[in-house]
Design a protein around this motif. Sequence first.
Motif, mmCIF file in Angstrom:
data_model
loop_
_atom_site.group_PDB
_atom_site.id
_atom_site.type_symbol
_atom_site.label_atom_id
_atom_site.label_comp_id
_atom_site.label_asym_id
_atom_site.label_seq_id
_atom_site.Cartn_x
_atom_site.Cartn_y
_atom_site.Cartn_z
ATOM 1 N N ALA A 14 0.843 -0.981 -0.646
ATOM 2 C CA ALA A 14 0.119 0.001 0.251
ATOM 3 C C ALA A 14 0.931 0.869 0.250
ATOM 4 N N PHE A 15 1.481 1.302 0.868
ATOM 5 C CA PHE A 15 3.190 2.208 1.229
ATOM 6 C C PHE A 15 3.369 3.066 -1.094
ATOM 7 N N TRP A 16 3.824 1.448 -1.914
ATOM 8 C CA TRP A 16 3.945 1.944 -2.934
ATOM 9 C C TRP A 16 2.692 2.301 -3.645
ATOM 10 N N GLY A 17 1.504 2.327 -3.524
ATOM 11 C CA GLY A 17 0.462 2.482 -4.003
ATOM 12 C C GLY A 17 -0.152 1.386 -4.793
ATOM 13 N N ILE A 18 0.335 0.219 -4.460
ATOM 14 C CA ILE A 18 -0.338 -1.319 -4.961
ATOM 15 C C ILE A 18 -1.873 -1.633 -3.829
ATOM 16 N N GLU A 19 -3.589 -2.216 -4.869
ATOM 17 C CA GLU A 19 -3.816 -1.843 -4.124
ATOM 18 C C GLU A 19 -4.187 -3.144 -3.967
ATOM 19 N N GLY A 20 -5.293 -4.066 -2.924
ATOM 20 C CA GLY A 20 -5.461 -5.074 -2.780
ATOM 21 C C GLY A 20 -4.725 -6.339 -1.877
ATOM 22 N N LEU A 21 -3.898 -5.850 -1.298
ATOM 23 C CA LEU A 21 -2.554 -6.723 -0.956
ATOM 24 C C LEU A 21 -2.693 -6.548 0.809
ATOM 25 N N ASP A 22 -3.757 -6.258 1.449
ATOM 26 C CA ASP A 22 -3.979 -5.582 3.016
ATOM 27 C C ASP A 22 -3.897 -6.391 3.594
#
Length: 133
Positions: free
Chosen positions: A55-63
């Motif tokens: 999420a820090f890198w802006g990639i969604e869906g892996l929380d």
Amino acid sequence: MKVRQILAFCVVSLSVSMGGTVLKALESENWVDRSNENARVLFDILAQFNPEAAAFWGIEGLDEEIFQMPLNINDLSVEATEKGMAVLFDRLETETHPAVRQDLEILLRAADQNNRQVRLNEKYDLPYFNLPQ
């Protein structure tokens, strides 16, 4: 009559110059999108091995993902990065936009340096994990 011709000329000139600006802006967005798509190749690999930071890198869906460290983590990460580099090399061969080519070269250099760092760390660093902490 002459005023109408001058006015018509000004309108045509202005629309042509504005049209060129609009086309340049659209082209600018297009190359940035392509460059971002290229960077996404390596970001997906990073997220695979560090989903908590995705999420820090802006990639969604892996929380909800949690990384489980296998014993051969270095081999797996180098292998995944090499596959990503192969995709980027293929894209570099066909890319014509100079800014996108430059970004691809930067991504490839960074990926290669990362793999070399992993191998050097594997060779020279002593593994240490402070598990109780």
